[in-house]
Design an enzyme around this catalytic site. Structure first.
Site: not given
Ligand code: BGC
Length: 725
Positions: A245
């Site tokens: 993530d």
């Molecule tokens: C989120 C993810 C997301 C990623 C990219 C993160 O803060 O937890 O779900 O895909 O950002 O935007």
């Protein structure tokens, strides 16, 4: 097609730096001095390695629709994406075909806007109704979650682009999400928190998995070898690649070793005041002998094996014009099947001539979905008021214009600054609802036949909801409005309907007796208003069922220690309830919910008949008939729960093991339903192996987890059914 041998050959010729660039993203496009993405608004991008013809690939969010910027600097064209219903609503359809169709549409938008991987589906379990991102997740049940995700992934990937299951794993809250240590037993992990991922991986072969922010039993998920190598690759045979993530974990070298192939968004970034350059750190670790280059090679190959199939790799000439009109229809259909009718005291559907007094600012500021990376930028959102007007319902114009004025004045006054800074869709604070006095409501009641009160909630990434008024409970102003409307309309023998425009459960027990009907419209995306209007007049007969329990009160939920300890700044959260999540808890421990898992009314009634159950080889074969005994055409969700015998392993009262949504049945029409369950799916994990214990199993078939219509049994007479994974 690039073969595995060719990939091996390319990797053998790569320099250490080139390999490090493959496993680390380019950084957040447009931030920290990074170049803009070629698809503005996309969340991440990979490095190209030109000398091998490896292009950069683009990844974008998210579960309710493709999240990219709708407008680009110096460009007249628009780049809107369809806002589909939120995932919890999609799961309320219990309809695999719809999920697949939604996936196909999103996949087309991904492909035609030049993106390679959609950062969805999100499939964490609804452990607690207050998790701020529950709307992005499907259900409290792992089987429903896994089945919904698998269908969605199949749809996306049928378009030649990738899906990415997230957030792996046990990321069930937003409070301190990047550091919280989730303490959970191996059994609860395997049966509840990992199960949905396992089902989706085995059934739909997603291109990628996103490891979660949190720690799992002491180790960051992105640095957790047990999770990413033992379970994911060895037990489940996952053969895509794993990405972190965004900014997750604290050690790129540990991530590489654990089997986290790619670090996102990557490169040089500044976070928590620490400057990191993951590429440099990886190169140094290899040079200093702290990271075996073979591990790096393995990760690079895992990534390339997938990305060689991406549109960017194959130089796909994207159009930037996906068919948004067709996708709007699918968004409507998905929402139409996901609406859940919670209460109906002979009110709905109404006649088209019914004069409607529409209350609540949510009629104008209808919430299409949640905030954060799960947000979308559609061409339009049809509000509930607009939907009713468009469908020519007789909405009280004077009241509607009072609401329009009220909303625009309040917003002007309170949020002028915020709006200029963040834009319309970020105006999320709740407006006071109780601004009409008794006399005004009295006049409104006299000139109308029905009151419809909209109650809305929004939540999103980065924060959890709270067990207080205005969030899980109605605010005082909402209660007061509801009481006044209920008392005055009932005095004139007019009925009251509540529309819940929410992403996750709220408390309903204290006020539901005030109203005649409750329609859970969830956050239904850009078509919300049309869907609500069509349900109210019966053009749509609700067939949605709850994928998550509505508890009577927050004090009665099993995950009592959410969001962890110490209370003022949680660092650790212990899942003391083990496998007893959602209905597994309420049913086993005799706790009455407000609305149970699987619940949802219809404008018609269904009879269940002739249940037959046989165990043949390793399959439980179930057949029955469902008959529409009412006056409306409708669809029914047949739910199959299994109650295991009391044996060595402690078991929940019952567990969902299959479901089937019928076709649209006309009055008096019946459908024969045939369902097959692998015996293996009934196994429980005893800490070492998966075991189907011997004894009598009850097959409980019904319309909800507590509305079981037919029961039959089969016997497993020895304990030979053991599985290691
Ligand atoms: C989120 C993810 C997301 C990623 C990219 C993160 O803060 O937890 O779900 O895909 O950002 O935007």
């Amino acid at each position: 097609m690039v073969t595995l041998e060719e990939i091996d050959e390319i990797v053998s010729k790569m320099t250490l730096e080139e390999k490090a660039r493959i496993v680390v993203g380019v950084g957040i496009p447009g931030m920290f001095g990074n170049p803009r993405s070629r698809v503005p608004g996309a969340a991440g991008e990979t490095h190209p390695i030109e000398r091998f013809g490896i292009p950069s690939t683009v990844f974008a969010d998210g579960p309710a629709g493709l999240r990219i910027n709708p407008k680009r600097e110096g460009d007249e064209k628009t780049y809107h994406a369809t806002a589909f219903p939120v995932a919890t609503m999609l799961a309320s359809t219990w309809n695999r075909e719809i999920l697949e169709e939604v996936g196909r549409c999103m996949g087309e938008e991904v492909k035609e806007y030049g993106v390679d991987i959609l950062l969805a589906p999100a499939m964490n379990i609804h452990r607690n109704p207050l998790c701020g991102r529950n709307f992005e997740y499907y259900s409290e049940d792992p089987f429903l979650t896994g089945e919904m995700a698998a269908a969605f992934v199949k749809g996306i990937q049928s378009k030649g682009v990738g899906a990415c299951l997230k957030h792996f794993a046990a990321n069930n809250q937003e409070t301190n999400r990047t550091n919280i240590d989730t303490i959970v037993s191996e059994r609860a992990l395997k049966e509840i928190y990992l199960k949905g991922f396992e089902i989706a991986i085995k059934k739909s072969k997603p291109w990628a998995i996103m490891s979660a922010y949190n720690k799992l039993n002491g180790k960051y998920c992105s640095q957790n070898e047990w999770l990413l190598t033992k379970v994911l690759r060895e037990d489940w045979r996952f053969d895509g690649f794993v990405m972190t993530d965004w900014f997750a974990g604290d050690n790129p070298v540990e991530q590489m070793k654990a089997g986290n192939d790619m670090i996102m968004p990557g490169k040089v970034h500044q976070i928590n005041r620490k400057r990191r350059d993951e590429i440099e750190e990886i190169i140094t670790a290899v040079k200093e002998g702290k990271l075996d280059e073979k591990i790096l090679d393995r990760n690079v190959k895992n990534i390339l094996k997938v990305l060689v199939n991406s549109p960017s790799f194959n130089k796909y000439n994207y159009s930037n014009i996906p068919d948004l009109n067709i996708h709007a229809k699918v968004a409507y259909e998905a929402g139409a099947e996901g609406v859940v009718l919670l209460k109906n005291n002979k009110v709905l559907p109404i006649n088209k001539d019914t004069r409607i007094a529409l209350f609540g600012t949510g009629q104008i500021e209808t919430i299409k979905g949640g905030t954060g990376s799960g947000d979308t930028h559609p061409r339009y959102v049809v509000s509930i008021l607009e939907g009713m007007k468009e469908r020519n319902l007789k909405v009280d114009e004077e009241l509607a214009s009072t609401y329009s004025k009220y909303v625009s004045e309040m917003r002007k006054k309170e949020y002028k600054e915020k709006k200029e800074m963040f834009g319309e869709s970020n105006l999320t604070s709740r407006l006071p609802q109780d601004f009409l006095n008794e006399d005004e409501i009295e006049k409104i009641a006299k000139r109308n036949d029905l009151a419809v009160v909209v109650i809305s909630r929004i939540s999103g990434e980065g924060y959890d909801r709270e067990p207080k008024k205005g969030d899980f409970y109605l605010s005082d102003d909402e209660s007061s409005l509801l009481k006044k409307v209920s008392q005055i309309f009932h005095k004139y023998e007019r009925k009251v309907v509540v529309i819940l425009n929410i992403g996750s459960p709220i408390e309903v027990t204290s006020w539901r007796d005030l109203v005649d009907s409750i329609l859970l419209a969830w956050q239904a995306g850009q078509e919300t208003g049309r869907i609500v209007a069509d349900v109210i007049v019966g053009k749509i007969n609700p067939s949605g069922k709850l994928p998550t329990t509505f508890p009577r009160d927050y004090s009665e939920i099993p995950s009592w220690n959410f969001p962890g300890e110490p209370k003022d700044n949680p660092q650790k959260v212990t899942y003391d309830e083990g496998i007893y999540v959602g209905y597994r808890y309420y049913d086993t421990f005799g706790v009455e919910p407000a609305y149970e898992f699987g619940f949802g009314l219809s404008y018609t009634t269904f009879e269940y008949k002739n249940l037959e159950v046989k165990l043949v080889n390793e399959k439980v074969k179930i057949s029955l008939e469902v008959l529409n005994t009412g006056e409306f055409p409708g669809k029914e969700v047949v739910q199959v729960y299994i109650r295991a015998p009391k044996a060595k392993i402690d078991k929940p009262f019952q567990e969902l093991k299959e479901f089937y949504k019928t076709r649209l049945l006309n009055p008096n029409e019946k459908e024969k339903v045939e369902i097959e369950i692998d015996l293996k799916a009934l196994a429980s994990y005893n800490g070492e192996v998966w075991l189907v214990e011997k004894g009598e199993y009850e097959v409980r078939v019904g319309s909800s987890s507590r509305d079981i219509r037919l029961i039959n049994r089969f016997i497993v007479d020895d304990e030979k059914w053991r599985y290691t994974s």
